[in-house]
Structure formats: C-alpha cells, structure tokens
Design a protein around this motif. Sequence first.
Motif, PDB file in Angstrom:
ATOM      1  N   PHE A 157     -11.205   1.790  19.025  1.00  0.00           N
ATOM      2  CA  PHE A 157     -11.145   2.102  17.597  1.00  0.00           C
ATOM      3  C   PHE A 157     -11.645   3.519  17.334  1.00  0.00           C
ATOM      4  O   PHE A 157     -11.068   4.245  16.526  1.00  0.00           O
ATOM      5  CB  PHE A 157     -11.981   1.072  16.825  1.00  0.00           C
ATOM      6  CG  PHE A 157     -11.949   1.238  15.338  1.00  0.00           C
ATOM      7  CD1 PHE A 157     -10.809   0.931  14.616  1.00  0.00           C
ATOM      8  CD2 PHE A 157     -13.070   1.691  14.649  1.00  0.00           C
ATOM      9  CE1 PHE A 157     -10.774   1.075  13.228  1.00  0.00           C
ATOM     10  CE2 PHE A 157     -13.044   1.838  13.271  1.00  0.00           C
ATOM     11  CZ  PHE A 157     -11.899   1.531  12.562  1.00  0.00           C
ATOM     12  N   GLN A 158     -12.695   3.937  18.037  1.00  0.00           N
ATOM     13  CA  GLN A 158     -13.237   5.281  17.867  1.00  0.00           C
ATOM     14  C   GLN A 158     -12.217   6.351  18.230  1.00  0.00           C
ATOM     15  O   GLN A 158     -12.166   7.416  17.601  1.00  0.00           O
ATOM     16  CB  GLN A 158     -14.510   5.451  18.680  1.00  0.00           C
ATOM     17  CG  GLN A 158     -15.674   4.678  18.119  1.00  0.00           C
ATOM     18  CD  GLN A 158     -16.913   4.770  18.976  1.00  0.00           C
ATOM     19  OE1 GLN A 158     -17.022   5.635  19.833  1.00  0.00           O
ATOM     20  NE2 GLN A 158     -17.850   3.862  18.744  1.00  0.00           N
ATOM     21  N   HIS A 159     -11.374   6.094  19.232  1.00  0.00           N
ATOM     22  CA  HIS A 159     -10.314   7.052  19.587  1.00  0.00           C
ATOM     23  C   HIS A 159      -9.345   7.239  18.419  1.00  0.00           C
ATOM     24  O   HIS A 159      -8.908   8.366  18.146  1.00  0.00           O
ATOM     25  CB  HIS A 159      -9.538   6.582  20.824  1.00  0.00           C
ATOM     26  CG  HIS A 159     -10.328   6.614  22.087  1.00  0.00           C
ATOM     27  ND1 HIS A 159     -10.699   7.782  22.708  1.00  0.00           N
ATOM     28  CD2 HIS A 159     -10.806   5.612  22.845  1.00  0.00           C
ATOM     29  CE1 HIS A 159     -11.390   7.503  23.798  1.00  0.00           C
ATOM     30  NE2 HIS A 159     -11.463   6.187  23.902  1.00  0.00           N
ATOM     31  N   TYR A 160      -9.035   6.158  17.740  1.00  0.00           N
ATOM     32  CA  TYR A 160      -8.129   6.241  16.587  1.00  0.00           C
ATOM     33  C   TYR A 160      -8.780   6.966  15.417  1.00  0.00           C
ATOM     34  O   TYR A 160      -8.121   7.742  14.714  1.00  0.00           O
ATOM     35  CB  TYR A 160      -7.633   4.844  16.189  1.00  0.00           C
ATOM     36  CG  TYR A 160      -6.621   4.337  17.179  1.00  0.00           C
ATOM     37  CD1 TYR A 160      -5.277   4.655  17.045  1.00  0.00           C
ATOM     38  CD2 TYR A 160      -7.017   3.579  18.274  1.00  0.00           C
ATOM     39  CE1 TYR A 160      -4.349   4.221  17.979  1.00  0.00           C
ATOM     40  CE2 TYR A 160      -6.091   3.142  19.213  1.00  0.00           C
ATOM     41  CZ  TYR A 160      -4.753   3.473  19.048  1.00  0.00           C
ATOM     42  OH  TYR A 160      -3.841   3.046  19.992  1.00  0.00           O
ATOM     43  N   GLN A 161     -10.071   6.733  15.221  1.00  0.00           N
ATOM     44  CA  GLN A 161     -10.778   7.463  14.167  1.00  0.00           C
ATOM     45  C   GLN A 161     -10.773   8.962  14.454  1.00  0.00           C
ATOM     46  O   GLN A 161     -10.478   9.771  13.574  1.00  0.00           O
ATOM     47  CB  GLN A 161     -12.221   6.970  14.050  1.00  0.00           C
ATOM     48  CG  GLN A 161     -12.354   5.607  13.413  1.00  0.00           C
ATOM     49  CD  GLN A 161     -13.796   5.152  13.350  1.00  0.00           C
ATOM     50  OE1 GLN A 161     -14.507   5.163  14.356  1.00  0.00           O
ATOM     51  NE2 GLN A 161     -14.213   4.751  12.163  1.00  0.00           N
ATOM     52  N   LYS A 162     -11.083   9.331  15.688  1.00  0.00           N
ATOM     53  CA  LYS A 162     -11.118  10.753  16.066  1.00  0.00           C
ATOM     54  C   LYS A 162      -9.734  11.385  15.973  1.00  0.00           C
ATOM     55  O   LYS A 162      -9.589  12.522  15.514  1.00  0.00           O
ATOM     56  CB  LYS A 162     -11.697  10.918  17.470  1.00  0.00           C
ATOM     57  CG  LYS A 162     -13.179  10.635  17.534  1.00  0.00           C
ATOM     58  CD  LYS A 162     -13.699  10.721  18.958  1.00  0.00           C
ATOM     59  CE  LYS A 162     -15.164  10.317  18.984  1.00  0.00           C
ATOM     60  NZ  LYS A 162     -15.691  10.223  20.349  1.00  0.00           N
ATOM     61  N   ALA A 163      -8.719  10.664  16.403  1.00  0.00           N
ATOM     62  CA  ALA A 163      -7.355  11.188  16.336  1.00  0.00           C
ATOM     63  C   ALA A 163      -6.938  11.407  14.886  1.00  0.00           C
ATOM     64  O   ALA A 163      -6.327  12.434  14.549  1.00  0.00           O
ATOM     65  CB  ALA A 163      -6.391  10.231  17.039  1.00  0.00           C
ATOM     66  N   THR A 164      -7.277  10.470  14.013  1.00  0.00           N
ATOM     67  CA  THR A 164      -6.944  10.598  12.593  1.00  0.00           C
ATOM     68  C   THR A 164      -7.676  11.790  11.985  1.00  0.00           C
ATOM     69  O   THR A 164      -7.085  12.589  11.262  1.00  0.00           O
ATOM     70  CB  THR A 164      -7.293   9.297  11.847  1.00  0.00           C
ATOM     71  OG1 THR A 164      -6.535   8.226  12.413  1.00  0.00           O
ATOM     72  CG2 THR A 164      -7.000   9.408  10.360  1.00  0.00           C
ATOM     73  N   ASP A 205      -4.252  11.209  21.969  1.00  0.00           N
ATOM     74  CA  ASP A 205      -4.608  12.425  22.699  1.00  0.00           C
ATOM     75  C   ASP A 205      -4.705  13.609  21.725  1.00  0.00           C
ATOM     76  O   ASP A 205      -3.709  14.006  21.108  1.00  0.00           O
ATOM     77  CB  ASP A 205      -3.548  12.685  23.772  1.00  0.00           C
ATOM     78  CG  ASP A 205      -3.843  13.894  24.631  1.00  0.00           C
ATOM     79  OD1 ASP A 205      -4.086  14.988  24.081  1.00  0.00           O
ATOM     80  OD2 ASP A 205      -3.810  13.744  25.865  1.00  0.00           O
ATOM     81  N   LEU A 206      -5.907  14.178  21.590  1.00  0.00           N
ATOM     82  CA  LEU A 206      -6.147  15.233  20.600  1.00  0.00           C
ATOM     83  C   LEU A 206      -5.349  16.503  20.880  1.00  0.00           C
ATOM     84  O   LEU A 206      -4.900  17.181  19.946  1.00  0.00           O
ATOM     85  CB  LEU A 206      -7.636  15.547  20.510  1.00  0.00           C
ATOM     86  CG  LEU A 206      -8.553  14.368  20.143  1.00  0.00           C
ATOM     87  CD1 LEU A 206     -10.001  14.823  20.038  1.00  0.00           C
ATOM     88  CD2 LEU A 206      -8.101  13.687  18.862  1.00  0.00           C
ATOM     89  N   ILE A 214      -1.856  15.883  19.666  1.00  0.00           N
ATOM     90  CA  ILE A 214      -1.813  15.899  18.197  1.00  0.00           C
ATOM     91  C   ILE A 214      -1.770  17.335  17.688  1.00  0.00           C
ATOM     92  O   ILE A 214      -0.999  17.665  16.774  1.00  0.00           O
ATOM     93  CB  ILE A 214      -2.997  15.102  17.616  1.00  0.00           C
ATOM     94  CG1 ILE A 214      -2.778  13.605  17.911  1.00  0.00           C
ATOM     95  CG2 ILE A 214      -3.169  15.363  16.123  1.00  0.00           C
ATOM     96  CD1 ILE A 214      -3.964  12.728  17.631  1.00  0.00           C
ATOM     97  N   LYS A 215      -2.536  18.208  18.291  1.00  0.00           N
ATOM     98  CA  LYS A 215      -2.509  19.627  17.927  1.00  0.00           C
ATOM     99  C   LYS A 215      -1.113  20.201  18.151  1.00  0.00           C
ATOM    100  O   LYS A 215      -0.590  20.952  17.324  1.00  0.00           O
ATOM    101  CB  LYS A 215      -3.546  20.395  18.741  1.00  0.00           C
ATOM    102  CG  LYS A 215      -3.621  21.860  18.409  1.00  0.00           C
ATOM    103  CD  LYS A 215      -4.712  22.544  19.221  1.00  0.00           C
ATOM    104  CE  LYS A 215      -4.733  24.019  18.875  1.00  0.00           C
ATOM    105  NZ  LYS A 215      -4.706  24.870  20.036  1.00  0.00           N
ATOM    106  N   ARG A 216      -0.486  19.831  19.252  1.00  0.00           N
ATOM    107  CA  ARG A 216       0.875  20.305  19.538  1.00  0.00           C
ATOM    108  C   ARG A 216       1.873  19.804  18.493  1.00  0.00           C
ATOM    109  O   ARG A 216       2.836  20.502  18.168  1.00  0.00           O
ATOM    110  CB  ARG A 216       1.307  19.860  20.928  1.00  0.00           C
ATOM    111  CG  ARG A 216       0.602  20.601  22.038  1.00  0.00           C
ATOM    112  CD  ARG A 216       1.112  20.180  23.408  1.00  0.00           C
ATOM    113  NE  ARG A 216       0.408  20.933  24.427  1.00  0.00           N
ATOM    114  CZ  ARG A 216      -0.130  20.401  25.516  1.00  0.00           C
ATOM    115  NH1 ARG A 216      -0.008  19.103  25.761  1.00  0.00           N
ATOM    116  NH2 ARG A 216      -0.755  21.164  26.382  1.00  0.00           N
ATOM    117  N   ALA A 217       1.665  18.591  17.981  1.00  0.00           N
ATOM    118  CA  ALA A 217       2.567  18.055  16.952  1.00  0.00           C
ATOM    119  C   ALA A 217       2.594  18.983  15.743  1.00  0.00           C
ATOM    120  O   ALA A 217       3.656  19.256  15.182  1.00  0.00           O
ATOM    121  CB  ALA A 217       2.141  16.641  16.555  1.00  0.00           C
ATOM    122  N   LYS A 218       1.446  19.456  15.346  1.00  0.00           N
ATOM    123  CA  LYS A 218       1.369  20.394  14.225  1.00  0.00           C
ATOM    124  C   LYS A 218       2.058  21.713  14.583  1.00  0.00           C
ATOM    125  O   LYS A 218       2.815  22.270  13.786  1.00  0.00           O
ATOM    126  CB  LYS A 218      -0.103  20.632  13.850  1.00  0.00           C
ATOM    127  CG  LYS A 218      -0.296  21.624  12.736  1.00  0.00           C
ATOM    128  CD  LYS A 218       0.260  21.125  11.429  1.00  0.00           C
ATOM    129  CE  LYS A 218      -0.075  22.077  10.300  1.00  0.00           C
ATOM    130  NZ  LYS A 218       0.501  21.641   9.038  1.00  0.00           N
TER     131      LYS A 218
END
Length: 187
Positions: A118-125, A83-84, A87-91
């Motif tokens: 797989f594309q979700h993982y690429q975008k999240a990374t 979840d993008l 991920i922003k909140r993690a930072k």
Amino acid sequence: PEDVDALAQILTVEFNIEGNPSPQFLEIVRKIKPTQCTLVPDAPDAFTSDHGWDLATDGSWLRPIIRELKDLGVRVSLFMDTDLTQIKRAKEIGADRIELYTEPYATAFRNGNVESVFQHYQKATQKAQKIGLGVNAGHDLNLQNLEKFCSIFGILEVSIGHALIGDALEVGLFSAVQDYLKILSFN
C-alpha cells in the motif's frame, strides 16, 4: 470493438477507451474521440493486463501516439506500475494521467499483508501528483479492497469491471453499482 460505437451513441458521461495502441485500436479512438484513452501494454493474445508500461523501452514510440491523441482533444492515461522512475517518464512523454496497476495491491490485501505494498501506491500517487499527473487506478479492485485503496489522497478514478459484474450477478446491477458508490462517496 463494435461495443465502442454502441456505447458512444448512448453515453452521457465521460468515455474512457482502454487498450493496447495497435493500429486497429487507434482507428477506433480517432473515430470516437473519447474523453480519455488509457494505453495499456497488453499483447494481442493477453487475457488481461499484468504489468504497466516500460517507458525506457516503449516511450519513444508512444510519444507521437500520445501527441496525436491529445491533438484530437483526448486525455491520455498510461497503465503503470508503481515504479517512480517510470512515472516520471510518463510525464516526460506527454501523458496527462497514469492508471496504477493494482493487482499487486489486491493480492497483498487478499493475503493479509497489504501495508508495505500500500505504501508503494501512496508514494507513486504522491510522485505523480507532484509532477502534474492525475492518478487513476485499476485491476482486481473490489468491494473488499476498494475503500482502503481509495483512502490514498487524490485518486481521480478507478476502473472496476470484472468485480462489479460478478457482484451484479449476485445482487443485480443497480445494487452492485450502489454498493460501489457507497464506498467511493467517502472520498
């Protein structure tokens, strides 16, 4: 918990302690001061991880824990879904890295329909890297699905425990480790 003390005495490589930030867990981390601590939202009775943090709910109480660990010189990673927004909140709450929860990827790989997941993982990374977070990954990664996953640019480390030990029962620990290193060496 006693394994942590024993490992700390013999390890000559980076030490990552992973778990739910309970008071008992945090005491271990304070004592050992590992290189990295990966915080996971497991319930005390959970058999294994099955989701990442919901930082909209948990971020405010995690923030001071992250600050304390970083003040001890410990790099902090949060176990996260792809979840993008999360991920922003993690930072925003101070994490140095995230560890992407890869069970959905492993399941899709096993079922032969991996590309959209797989594309979700690429975008999240990519999102994590863009905002300055390092990216680790772990859960159900194995000799069959690891190479494709690690083709994502910038994955810093992967957590592989269960599959590695299962493979070691068949071919021995040295050979199993060598098999994983062969896959990881192309990156």
